[in-house]
Design a protein around this motif. Structure first.
Motif, PDB file in Angstrom:
ATOM      1  N   GLU A 165       6.527 -11.049  -0.977  1.00 34.59           N
ATOM      2  CA  GLU A 165       7.031 -10.064  -1.932  1.00 34.59           C
ATOM      3  C   GLU A 165       7.177 -10.642  -3.345  1.00 34.59           C
ATOM      4  O   GLU A 165       8.267 -10.688  -3.913  1.00 34.59           O
ATOM      5  CB  GLU A 165       8.363  -9.489  -1.453  1.00 34.59           C
ATOM      6  CG  GLU A 165       8.269  -8.814  -0.102  1.00 34.59           C
ATOM      7  CD  GLU A 165       9.551  -8.114   0.341  1.00 34.59           C
ATOM      8  OE1 GLU A 165       9.498  -7.376   1.326  1.00 34.59           O
ATOM      9  OE2 GLU A 165      10.590  -8.321  -0.316  1.00 34.59           O
ATOM     10  N   ASN A 224       5.127  -6.376  -0.628  1.00 33.17           N
ATOM     11  CA  ASN A 224       5.910  -5.203  -0.239  1.00 33.17           C
ATOM     12  C   ASN A 224       5.369  -4.005  -1.010  1.00 33.17           C
ATOM     13  O   ASN A 224       5.461  -3.942  -2.227  1.00 33.17           O
ATOM     14  CB  ASN A 224       7.401  -5.410  -0.514  1.00 33.17           C
ATOM     15  CG  ASN A 224       7.705  -5.740  -1.950  1.00 33.17           C
ATOM     16  OD1 ASN A 224       7.082  -6.619  -2.536  1.00 33.17           O
ATOM     17  ND2 ASN A 224       8.667  -5.036  -2.533  1.00 33.17           N
ATOM     18  N   LEU A 225       4.765  -3.092  -0.306  1.00 32.33           N
ATOM     19  CA  LEU A 225       4.125  -1.947  -0.937  1.00 32.33           C
ATOM     20  C   LEU A 225       5.032  -0.721  -0.860  1.00 32.33           C
ATOM     21  O   LEU A 225       5.551  -0.385   0.207  1.00 32.33           O
ATOM     22  CB  LEU A 225       2.770  -1.664  -0.276  1.00 32.33           C
ATOM     23  CG  LEU A 225       1.754  -2.815  -0.389  1.00 32.33           C
ATOM     24  CD1 LEU A 225       0.428  -2.434   0.254  1.00 32.33           C
ATOM     25  CD2 LEU A 225       1.539  -3.241  -1.837  1.00 32.33           C
ATOM     26  N   ASN A 249       2.838  -2.245  -7.529  1.00 31.36           N
ATOM     27  CA  ASN A 249       1.981  -2.455  -6.364  1.00 31.36           C
ATOM     28  C   ASN A 249       0.636  -3.070  -6.727  1.00 31.36           C
ATOM     29  O   ASN A 249       0.294  -4.154  -6.272  1.00 31.36           O
ATOM     30  CB  ASN A 249       1.757  -1.126  -5.628  1.00 31.36           C
ATOM     31  CG  ASN A 249       3.035  -0.560  -5.027  1.00 31.36           C
ATOM     32  OD1 ASN A 249       3.814  -1.288  -4.418  1.00 31.36           O
ATOM     33  ND2 ASN A 249       3.252   0.733  -5.192  1.00 31.36           N
ATOM     34  N   LEU A 253      -1.705  -6.390  -5.768  1.00 31.83           N
ATOM     35  CA  LEU A 253      -2.702  -6.014  -4.768  1.00 31.83           C
ATOM     36  C   LEU A 253      -4.119  -6.206  -5.298  1.00 31.83           C
ATOM     37  O   LEU A 253      -4.984  -6.796  -4.630  1.00 31.83           O
ATOM     38  CB  LEU A 253      -2.467  -4.550  -4.367  1.00 31.83           C
ATOM     39  CG  LEU A 253      -3.114  -4.011  -3.100  1.00 31.83           C
ATOM     40  CD1 LEU A 253      -2.749  -4.836  -1.882  1.00 31.83           C
ATOM     41  CD2 LEU A 253      -2.708  -2.560  -2.886  1.00 31.83           C
ATOM     42  N   VAL A 296       1.515  -6.973   4.735  1.00 29.03           N
ATOM     43  CA  VAL A 296       2.142  -5.817   4.098  1.00 29.03           C
ATOM     44  C   VAL A 296       3.544  -5.625   4.653  1.00 29.03           C
ATOM     45  O   VAL A 296       3.730  -5.428   5.862  1.00 29.03           O
ATOM     46  CB  VAL A 296       1.321  -4.521   4.338  1.00 29.03           C
ATOM     47  CG1 VAL A 296       2.081  -3.307   3.796  1.00 29.03           C
ATOM     48  CG2 VAL A 296      -0.047  -4.629   3.685  1.00 29.03           C
ATOM     49  N   TYR A 298       6.494  -3.079   4.660  1.00 30.25           N
ATOM     50  CA  TYR A 298       6.730  -1.668   4.316  1.00 30.25           C
ATOM     51  C   TYR A 298       8.099  -1.212   4.811  1.00 30.25           C
ATOM     52  O   TYR A 298       8.422  -1.345   5.984  1.00 30.25           O
ATOM     53  CB  TYR A 298       5.661  -0.735   4.895  1.00 30.25           C
ATOM     54  CG  TYR A 298       6.072   0.706   4.679  1.00 30.25           C
ATOM     55  CD1 TYR A 298       6.144   1.213   3.381  1.00 30.25           C
ATOM     56  CD2 TYR A 298       6.473   1.511   5.734  1.00 30.25           C
ATOM     57  CE1 TYR A 298       6.598   2.503   3.151  1.00 30.25           C
ATOM     58  CE2 TYR A 298       6.918   2.807   5.516  1.00 30.25           C
ATOM     59  CZ  TYR A 298       6.990   3.292   4.220  1.00 30.25           C
ATOM     60  OH  TYR A 298       7.458   4.561   3.981  1.00 30.25           O
ATOM     61  N   ILE A 349      -0.758   3.754   3.398  1.00 33.67           N
ATOM     62  CA  ILE A 349      -1.079   2.378   2.994  1.00 33.67           C
ATOM     63  C   ILE A 349      -2.311   1.884   3.739  1.00 33.67           C
ATOM     64  O   ILE A 349      -3.227   1.292   3.149  1.00 33.67           O
ATOM     65  CB  ILE A 349       0.130   1.457   3.265  1.00 33.67           C
ATOM     66  CG1 ILE A 349       1.275   1.767   2.295  1.00 33.67           C
ATOM     67  CG2 ILE A 349      -0.276  -0.014   3.169  1.00 33.67           C
ATOM     68  CD1 ILE A 349       2.586   1.094   2.658  1.00 33.67           C
ATOM     69  N   ILE A 353      -5.903   0.701   2.089  1.00 38.86           N
ATOM     70  CA  ILE A 353      -6.498  -0.629   2.286  1.00 38.86           C
ATOM     71  C   ILE A 353      -7.913  -0.487   2.833  1.00 38.86           C
ATOM     72  O   ILE A 353      -8.843  -1.183   2.408  1.00 38.86           O
ATOM     73  CB  ILE A 353      -5.620  -1.485   3.224  1.00 38.86           C
ATOM     74  CG1 ILE A 353      -4.277  -1.807   2.553  1.00 38.86           C
ATOM     75  CG2 ILE A 353      -6.341  -2.780   3.616  1.00 38.86           C
ATOM     76  CD1 ILE A 353      -3.262  -2.419   3.495  1.00 38.86           C
ATOM     77  N   TRP A 362      -5.508  -6.987   7.949  1.00 39.69           N
ATOM     78  CA  TRP A 362      -4.133  -7.033   7.470  1.00 39.69           C
ATOM     79  C   TRP A 362      -3.160  -6.904   8.627  1.00 39.69           C
ATOM     80  O   TRP A 362      -3.532  -6.502   9.735  1.00 39.69           O
ATOM     81  CB  TRP A 362      -3.882  -5.958   6.415  1.00 39.69           C
ATOM     82  CG  TRP A 362      -3.941  -4.528   6.902  1.00 39.69           C
ATOM     83  CD1 TRP A 362      -5.062  -3.820   7.215  1.00 39.69           C
ATOM     84  CD2 TRP A 362      -2.827  -3.656   7.123  1.00 39.69           C
ATOM     85  NE1 TRP A 362      -4.724  -2.548   7.619  1.00 39.69           N
ATOM     86  CE2 TRP A 362      -3.370  -2.422   7.564  1.00 39.69           C
ATOM     87  CE3 TRP A 362      -1.439  -3.785   6.976  1.00 39.69           C
ATOM     88  CZ2 TRP A 362      -2.551  -1.323   7.884  1.00 39.69           C
ATOM     89  CZ3 TRP A 362      -0.633  -2.697   7.285  1.00 39.69           C
ATOM     90  CH2 TRP A 362      -1.184  -1.490   7.736  1.00 39.69           C
ATOM     91  N   CYS A 410      -6.019  -3.273  10.820  1.00 40.57           N
ATOM     92  CA  CYS A 410      -4.710  -3.908  11.046  1.00 40.57           C
ATOM     93  C   CYS A 410      -4.704  -4.582  12.405  1.00 40.57           C
ATOM     94  O   CYS A 410      -5.096  -3.971  13.412  1.00 40.57           O
ATOM     95  CB  CYS A 410      -3.595  -2.859  10.975  1.00 40.57           C
ATOM     96  SG  CYS A 410      -1.951  -3.544  11.272  1.00 40.57           S
TER      97      CYS A 410
END
Length: 471
Positions: A165, A224-225, A249, A253, A296, A298, A349, A353, A362, A410
């Motif tokens: 973050e 941290n999105l 963000n 990113l 990520v 979230y 999110i 991505i 991710w 993911c």
């Protein structure tokens, strides 16, 4: 309904060194250690980071608990202020090396893949005293520290992270006075953000040079999105949400995946004389760096509208010059933390991505629910019945699973956190762990959510979800 994750999916938890280990045997103070010594009243119930969750002394037992829950992955961080004896020269503390090598080896022996993060808000106070991330010397010393970590532990650890973050220290230290040194200076914050990105790039390029012949070694950054939803479809509100997204963000990113700063953000900062000090060599360093996967974190989205009143240009410039927060009347709130609960944003999110960031591999590196006074949910066996946390997880996993089915790359889900841990400023006010911590004796006890997660893993990663929960 049932959802299912792949057999090789990563299930685990995340924590940080400064929030779990405590400051036992450390030679140096971080800004958090120093801040507590100077202003104990800034911390909930006057509880500081000195003991934390006592993992410095209890990591062997904690690893056994992780293994008993069938967790196959874990994230923690090395404390710069523990590993390095002399911050300014980079001299290593051999006792710290022994501690981390044993810690990481025991995780590996249990078949737990560990992501080791290098920086989790814990700037050494010696470096903060020369400007922290606003000073290029800090960048140089961080790169040296990162290289030492890769060489000292690279035979044990395959997965690394440069930062957790990275926008949060900018917000906390340079904008909103959450953390020491509580400066309000947007331009300094932008310089600190730029230098953080440069430090990340240097560490990534060093990493790939050291491990150029070992494709099993991978490095990421953990962001941290907080996607910005505009109040409505009015152009001014869409524009406000886009600017908020760019600042908080996409600034990290885009640079960490694409190697370049968003052009619209550069133009915006240039129009206000906010651009940081940089040179072409640094931009080239950032351009050639690439991460192998993305972490990520979230928790919640942001709700944004255009400013209702014009910004007073006599005031110190802040990001809020271009937008205001909007209170969405339909939002559901975690009353303990004050954060919105909106699981579907995790799907948003994931698709972003997939579509806009090369479908990079991710992991959900943090997701979780902090609750105050969890002792009121104890049953007769003295176990916390945290069904609210189980439902929270199920909702998020439903939307994550949907995104994976639609092609998002993911490969894992990490809860914040393994054990109730000390938090910056809030100490132990909100508990996030799947294992509870008794502050009086440091005893651990698995919560209902921990056993639930174990059942998921033992049930071939299949989860039963009530349809009413995800309407």
């Amino acid at each position: 309904m049932k959802i299912k994750f792949s057999n090789d999916f990563w299930w685990g938890t995340a924590i940080s060194g400064p929030q779990s280990e405590g400051s036992f045997e450390k030679k140096n103070d971080s800004i958090m250690d120093y801040w507590f010594k100077q202003n104990k009243e800034d911390f909930y119930n006057f509880v500081g980071p000195s003991v934390a969750s006592d993992m410095f002394n209890q990591y062997e037992n904690d690893i056994k608990i992780m293994a008993s829950l069938k967790l196959n992955s874990y994230r923690t961080s090395i404390q710069w202020t523990r590993l390095v004896k002399n911050i300014m020269t980079g001299e290593i503390d051999e006792k710290a090396v022994e501690f981390y090598r044993d810690y990481f080896t025991k995780l590996k022996e249990k078949g737990i893949v560990t992501i080791v993060n290098l920086f989790h808000f814990d700037m050494p106070i010696e470096l903060e005293n020369i400007g922290g991330w606003t000073n290029k010397k800090t960048v140089k010393l961080y790169a040296q520290y990162a290289e030492n970590c890769f060489k000292l532990f690279g035979d044990i650890i395959s997965h690394w992270a440069t930062f957790n973050e990275p926008v949060v220290p900018i917000e906390g230290c340079y904008l909103y006075k959450w953390y020491y040194p509580k400066i309000v200076d947007f331009k300094k914050g932008i310089q600190a953000g730029y230098n953080t990105i440069l430090a990340h790039a240097k560490a990534v390029n060093i990493f790939h040079k050291i491990f150029e012949n070992d494709k099993s070694k991978k490095i990421c950054s953990i962001l941290n999105l907080t996607p910005a939803y505009p109040k409505d479809n009015k152009p001014e509100n869409i524009e406000a949400a886009e600017i908020r997204d760019l600042i908080f963000n996409k600034s990290f990113l885009d640079t960490m995946i694409k190697g370049e700063f968003p052009s619209k953000l550069v133009k915006l900062f240039a129009s206000e004389d906010l651009l940081p000090e940089y040179d072409s060599e640094e931009l080239a360093e950032i351009k050639k760096s690439y991460i192998d996967f993305l972490g990520v974190n979230y928790y919640q989205p942001s709700r944004i509208q255009s400013r209702l009143t014009k910004w007073n240009d006599k005031k110190e410039i802040m990001p809020e010059k271009w937008f205001e927060n909007y209170e969405w009347p339909e939002k559901r709130i975690n009353p303990h933390r004050g954060w919105e609960i909106h699981p579907k944003t995790l799907y948003k999110i994931a698709i972003d991505i997939r579509d806009n960031y090369n479908n990079i591999p991710w992991i959900v590196s943090e997701n979780g629910m902090g609750v105050e006074n969890e002792d009121k949910f104890l049953n007769k066996e003295n176990q916390i019945q945290d069904d609210y946390r189980i439902d929270f997880i199920k909702e998020h996993l439903y939307w994550l699973n949907k995104a994976i089915d639609e092609g998002s790359n993911c490969f894992g889900y990490h809860l914040w956190t393994f054990i109730d841990c000390w938090s910056w400023g809030n100490a132990y006010k909100n508990r996030y762990g799947i294992v509870s911590l008794d502050l009086l004796n440091n005893k651990r006890k698995i919560k209902k959510s921990g056993y639930w997660l174990k059942e998921v893993i033992e049930n071939s990663n299949e989860i039963e979800i009530d349809e009413d929960l995800v309407k």
